[in-house]
Design an enzyme around this catalytic site. Structure first.
Site, short mmCIF file in Angstrom:
data_model
loop_
_atom_site.label_atom_id
_atom_site.label_comp_id
_atom_site.label_asym_id
_atom_site.label_seq_id
_atom_site.Cartn_x
_atom_site.Cartn_y
_atom_site.Cartn_z
N THR A 100 2.99 23.24 42.32
CA THR A 100 4.77 23.26 42.36
C THR A 100 5.11 21.88 41.53
O THR A 100 4.48 21.00 42.06
CB THR A 100 5.09 23.52 43.39
OG1 THR A 100 5.22 24.06 44.25
CG2 THR A 100 6.63 23.27 43.56
N VAL A 125 2.03 29.06 43.85
CA VAL A 125 1.73 30.71 44.62
C VAL A 125 2.54 30.10 45.88
O VAL A 125 2.95 28.57 46.17
CB VAL A 125 -0.18 30.19 45.10
CG1 VAL A 125 -0.85 30.55 44.69
CG2 VAL A 125 -0.21 28.65 46.04
N ALA A 174 11.08 30.53 39.36
CA ALA A 174 11.11 30.79 40.21
C ALA A 174 9.95 30.43 41.73
O ALA A 174 11.21 30.65 42.74
CB ALA A 174 10.03 32.63 40.08
N LYS A 175 9.17 29.05 41.41
CA LYS A 175 8.80 28.52 42.51
C LYS A 175 9.93 27.95 43.34
O LYS A 175 10.24 27.50 44.43
CB LYS A 175 7.38 28.20 42.31
CG LYS A 175 6.83 27.00 43.12
CD LYS A 175 6.80 27.76 44.22
CE LYS A 175 5.86 26.63 45.48
NZ LYS A 175 6.30 27.64 46.80
N LEU A 176 11.12 27.40 42.30
CA LEU A 176 11.84 26.42 42.44
C LEU A 176 12.84 26.60 43.39
O LEU A 176 13.65 26.54 44.76
CB LEU A 176 12.05 25.34 41.54
CG LEU A 176 11.06 24.30 40.75
CD1 LEU A 176 11.50 23.80 39.44
CD2 LEU A 176 10.57 23.51 41.34
#
Length: 300
Positions: A100, A125, A174-176
């Site tokens: 991240t 992930v 997307a991860k954030l």
């Protein structure tokens, strides 16, 4: 898949990286790992992972290199520059980066991989250290579509689902976005639980109410379970969440999205870190609101 394609380097075998590398090895890949921590290296050896003497040795000649690193500084230090991993990778190889990190740092990696002729898959992930060994992680992927298609068997070795989002930095956003909702949910749960306790509801009763209500998302149920026994052992720490919220706010500022909730919750996590709860699980927001509300430990 050729024998050469089954040779994988894994850089960063921490709480997430080590169980991921073990899953990949169990799937039939030859995994060579490197980490700066002697303790992590020793633990990896006990689990049958081959260890390289240096990052360059780990990635030399490998068809795929996977990285799991704590932050932007570690990413840049490990991957970029004349002594970085990318310079040691073979042109035509694929870099799968699972950390991240910021969009800006990821873009720097993209430029370096393009210059080297390396395919770059951003693949942060979703999940935590308590479930990674089960293969239940998911990931968001962006980068060259053909590289993603070729790497699907490798992804399947350590994640249960992969969502391809586009050719650029889409996976980073997307991860954030997901972590923003997790952070705000933790703050929301803390306020709800404190209000319920002040209203005279027993601890176990309010947790059951949440579990049986319309708000009983996987996130809520994931945290009501340890809260029943007041278990704040970290699966993802307050310090880590504060770091991610800084990335989230930076991304919002860069693209012109006002993130008022993210800013407020970032200050909550700043308070928790300042009070000595930096290594506690991110659901320690519950303890923070209890302190602010004059509440002690509930009767279990």
């Amino acid at each position: 898949m050729t024998d050469a394609a089954k040779n994988v380097a894994f850089i960063g075998i921490g709480k997430m990286g080590l169980p991921m590398s073990v899953l990949i090895a169990k799937a039939g890949y030859a995994v060579t790992a490197f980490d700066q921590s002697a303790a992590r290296v020793n633990e990896a050896r006990t689990q049958g992972i081959s260890i390289a003497a240096s990052p360059a040795e780990a990635v030399s000649g490998k068809a795929a290199v996977i990285t799991s690193l704590p932050d932007d500084t570690a990413l840049r230090g490990a991957l970029l520059g004349p002594a970085g991993l990318i310079a040691a990778m073979a042109p035509g190889a694929v870099l799968i980066e699972t950390s991240t990190v910021s969009v800006e740092a990821s873009a720097e990696v993209a430029a370096a991989t393009q210059a080297r002729g390396v395919a770059y898959l951003r693949a942060p992930v979703s999940g935590n250290a308590s479930i990674v060994h089960t293969g239940a992680l998911t990931c968001f992927v962006s980068g060259p579509k053909d590289a993603f298609d070729n790497a699907r068997p490798l992804f399947a070795a350590f994640t249960r689902a992969q969502t391809y989002l586009g050719p650029g930095e889409e996976a980073r956003y997307a991860k954030l976005a997901v972590n923003l909702m997790i952070a705000v949910s933790a703050a929301m749960m803390a306020e709800s639980l404190a209000l319920a306790r002040k209203g005279g509801i027993a601890w176990q009763d309010i947790l059951k109410v949440l579990d049986d209500s319309a708000v009983a998302s996987p996130m809520v149920k994931y945290k009501t379970a340890p809260l029943r026994t007041r278990d704040f052992e970290s699966t993802f720490s307050c310090k880590q969440m504060a770091k991610d919220l800084d990335l989230i706010l930076g991304a919002g500022h860069a693209v012109g999205v006002p993130l008022q909730l993210a800013a407020q919750v970032r200050e909550t996590y700043g308070s928790l870190v300042a009070q000595g709860d930096g290594e506690a699980d991110f659901i320690a927001t519950v303890k923070h609101l209890e302190r602010l509300s004059g509440l002690g430990e509930p009767k279990l």
